[in-house]
Scaffold this motif. Sequence first.
Motif, PDB file in Angstrom:
ATOM      1  N   GLU A   1       0.829  -1.206   0.000  1.00 19.41           N
ATOM      2  CA  GLU A   1       0.000   0.000   0.000  1.00 19.41           C
ATOM      3  C   GLU A   1       0.865   1.258   0.000  1.00 19.41           C
ATOM      4  N   ARG A   2       1.955   1.210   0.736  1.00 16.42           N
ATOM      5  CA  ARG A   2       2.855   2.356   0.800  1.00 16.42           C
ATOM      6  C   ARG A   2       3.578   2.543  -0.536  1.00 16.42           C
ATOM      7  N   GLN A   3       3.972   1.445  -1.153  1.00 17.38           N
ATOM      8  CA  GLN A   3       4.590   1.521  -2.473  1.00 17.38           C
ATOM      9  C   GLN A   3       3.614   2.122  -3.485  1.00 17.38           C
ATOM     10  N   HIS A   4       2.370   1.685  -3.422  1.00 23.61           N
ATOM     11  CA  HIS A   4       1.361   2.183  -4.356  1.00 23.61           C
ATOM     12  C   HIS A   4       1.157   3.682  -4.180  1.00 23.61           C
ATOM     13  N   ARG A   5       1.148   4.143  -2.936  1.00 21.03           N
ATOM     14  CA  ARG A   5       0.979   5.575  -2.682  1.00 21.03           C
ATOM     15  C   ARG A   5       2.149   6.372  -3.265  1.00 21.03           C
ATOM     16  N   LEU A   6       3.352   5.839  -3.127  1.00 16.74           N
ATOM     17  CA  LEU A   6       4.523   6.511  -3.694  1.00 16.74           C
ATOM     18  C   LEU A   6       4.489   6.482  -5.221  1.00 16.74           C
ATOM     19  N   ASP A   7       4.007   5.374  -5.786  1.00 12.96           N
ATOM     20  CA  ASP A   7       3.842   5.306  -7.245  1.00 12.96           C
ATOM     21  C   ASP A   7       2.904   6.411  -7.727  1.00 12.96           C
ATOM     22  N   GLN A   8       1.815   6.615  -6.998  1.00 15.06           N
ATOM     23  CA  GLN A   8       0.843   7.633  -7.387  1.00 15.06           C
ATOM     24  C   GLN A   8       1.439   9.032  -7.278  1.00 15.06           C
ATOM     25  N   ARG A   9       2.211   9.273  -6.233  1.00 20.71           N
ATOM     26  CA  ARG A   9       2.832  10.591  -6.065  1.00 20.71           C
ATOM     27  C   ARG A   9       3.843  10.859  -7.173  1.00 20.71           C
ATOM     28  N   LEU A  10       4.604   9.836  -7.544  1.00 22.99           N
ATOM     29  CA  LEU A  10       5.583  10.014  -8.616  1.00 22.99           C
ATOM     30  C   LEU A  10       4.880  10.268  -9.947  1.00 22.99           C
ATOM     31  N   ALA A  11       3.817   9.510 -10.220  1.00 25.81           N
ATOM     32  CA  ALA A  11       3.078   9.696 -11.474  1.00 25.81           C
ATOM     33  C   ALA A  11       2.461  11.088 -11.547  1.00 25.81           C
ATOM     34  N   ALA A  12       1.990  11.590 -10.403  1.00 21.89           N
ATOM     35  CA  ALA A  12       1.368  12.913 -10.379  1.00 21.89           C
ATOM     36  C   ALA A  12       2.384  14.018 -10.631  1.00 21.89           C
ATOM     37  N   SER A  13       3.651  13.750 -10.328  1.00 19.11           N
ATOM     38  CA  SER A  13       4.691  14.768 -10.514  1.00 19.11           C
ATOM     39  C   SER A  13       5.399  14.650 -11.855  1.00 19.11           C
ATOM     40  N   PHE A  14       4.972  13.677 -12.693  1.00 19.55           N
ATOM     41  CA  PHE A  14       5.596  13.498 -14.007  1.00 19.55           C
ATOM     42  C   PHE A  14       5.013  14.511 -14.989  1.00 19.55           C
ATOM     43  N   PRO A  15       5.823  15.128 -15.840  1.00 16.53           N
ATOM     44  CA  PRO A  15       7.263  14.928 -15.993  1.00 16.53           C
ATOM     45  C   PRO A  15       8.056  15.708 -14.951  1.00 16.53           C
ATOM     46  N   PRO A  16       9.298  15.320 -14.706  1.00 15.00           N
ATOM     47  CA  PRO A  16      10.135  16.083 -13.784  1.00 15.00           C
ATOM     48  C   PRO A  16      10.319  17.513 -14.281  1.00 15.00           C
ATOM     49  N   GLY A  17      10.635  18.418 -13.363  1.00 13.94           N
ATOM     50  CA  GLY A  17      10.840  19.815 -13.719  1.00 13.94           C
ATOM     51  C   GLY A  17      12.161  20.038 -14.432  1.00 13.94           C
ATOM     52  N   PRO A  18      12.348  21.249 -14.969  1.00 14.06           N
ATOM     53  CA  PRO A  18      13.554  21.520 -15.763  1.00 14.06           C
ATOM     54  C   PRO A  18      14.858  21.384 -14.990  1.00 14.06           C
ATOM     55  N   LEU A  19      14.870  21.715 -13.699  1.00 10.62           N
ATOM     56  CA  LEU A  19      16.117  21.580 -12.946  1.00 10.62           C
ATOM     57  C   LEU A  19      16.499  20.110 -12.777  1.00 10.62           C
ATOM     58  N   THR A  20      15.504  19.258 -12.515  1.00  6.83           N
ATOM     59  CA  THR A  20      15.771  17.824 -12.366  1.00  6.83           C
ATOM     60  C   THR A  20      16.222  17.219 -13.692  1.00  6.83           C
ATOM     61  N   LEU A  21      15.520  17.566 -14.767  1.00  8.65           N
ATOM     62  CA  LEU A  21      15.905  17.065 -16.088  1.00  8.65           C
ATOM     63  C   LEU A  21      17.291  17.569 -16.482  1.00  8.65           C
ATOM     64  N   ALA A  22      17.585  18.827 -16.159  1.00 13.50           N
ATOM     65  CA  ALA A  22      18.888  19.394 -16.504  1.00 13.50           C
ATOM     66  C   ALA A  22      20.010  18.706 -15.737  1.00 13.50           C
ATOM     67  N   ALA A  23      19.794  18.456 -14.448  1.00  9.01           N
ATOM     68  CA  ALA A  23      20.821  17.782 -13.653  1.00  9.01           C
ATOM     69  C   ALA A  23      21.097  16.388 -14.200  1.00  9.01           C
ATOM     70  N   ALA A  24      20.029  15.680 -14.593  1.00 14.70           N
ATOM     71  CA  ALA A  24      20.200  14.336 -15.147  1.00 14.70           C
ATOM     72  C   ALA A  24      20.948  14.382 -16.472  1.00 14.70           C
ATOM     73  N   ALA A  25      20.555  15.286 -17.359  1.00 18.01           N
ATOM     74  CA  ALA A  25      21.203  15.372 -18.670  1.00 18.01           C
ATOM     75  C   ALA A  25      22.654  15.808 -18.547  1.00 18.01           C
ATOM     76  N   ALA A  26      22.952  16.701 -17.596  1.00 20.52           N
ATOM     77  CA  ALA A  26      24.335  17.137 -17.391  1.00 20.52           C
ATOM     78  C   ALA A  26      25.204  15.976 -16.918  1.00 20.52           C
ATOM     79  N   SER A  27      24.697  15.191 -15.976  1.00 21.58           N
ATOM     80  CA  SER A  27      25.453  14.028 -15.495  1.00 21.58           C
ATOM     81  C   SER A  27      25.683  13.026 -16.617  1.00 21.58           C
ATOM     82  N   LEU A  28      24.654  12.817 -17.426  1.00 16.31           N
ATOM     83  CA  LEU A  28      24.765  11.862 -18.524  1.00 16.31           C
ATOM     84  C   LEU A  28      25.728  12.366 -19.598  1.00 16.31           C
ATOM     85  N   ALA A  29      25.690  13.664 -19.888  1.00 14.28           N
ATOM     86  CA  ALA A  29      26.599  14.228 -20.888  1.00 14.28           C
ATOM     87  C   ALA A  29      28.052  14.064 -20.466  1.00 14.28           C
TER      88      ALA A  29
END
Length: 270
Positions: free
Chosen positions: A186-214
């Motif tokens: 039940e706790r996992q499901h609640r976290l899944d819902q919170r993550l889905a509700a926040s998708f897509p990640p914001g520009p700072l999160t996406l930028a940090a990920a792309a910078a690390s990958l680059a």
Amino acid sequence: MPFVAILGAGPLGGALAYALASRGRFDEIRLIDAEKTLAAGKALDILQSGPVDGCSTRVKGSTSLDEAAGAWVAILADPVNPDPLTHLAALHRRSPDAIVVCADAGHGVVMSRAVATGAVAPDRLVGAAPLAVASAARSLIALDVDLSPALVHVGVKAGTAPGACGIDWSRTAIDGVAADAALQRERQHRLDQRLAASFPPGPLTLAAAAASLAEAAWFGARPTFPCWWVTDGGSGAPRVDVLRFAPGGRARLVTPPGTGAGLAGSGAGR
């Protein structure tokens, strides 16, 4: 001179240029956008913040894609109209040896089209959104269990909606304990819902990920990275796979066969 070319100077492209400049791994960042002075203005802003941040990376703004010629890493950032595939192909033509990183959460479809049409070779194309989703998931889980995100390792899998990603609980651990043992369903499901509700990640999160990958894609890195990767010739959606990068953009698949899921955490792949 090692430099990165970023196409798109909107919220994501600007955040990405700042993230890469502040890290100082590349000598120069070239921010490209057809919107007149948009890229030049953001480049100037980043340069002017350099003395405060102790950063000396050169940042240049331009309206011409020709500035991407010879880039070590080329990044497709903010949505580009009318057709992002045209711009992705143009980036690859100007820098055929560069790794092309798709930074936005909506770039999965264009990645498949790029490989299917032969616009970009599949081994030169990766998507950073799964790494951003992993970062968001680690933060949510850490808040829920009142631990540091450094103690959370998250498995990432493709979601049910096109281009979405979710938590692979079977490959997630919290302070060294398997998530299936540490958290009730039940706790996992609640976290899944919170993550889905926040998708897509914001520009700072996406930028940090792309910078690390680059950085990892060109300089190499010991950690592994969950990424979008096109493995079927572009006939379907990109997979979420775990990649490890050697210097020069050579990627190696480390996902266990058949899982199609990626792992991210402070100690993943070390």
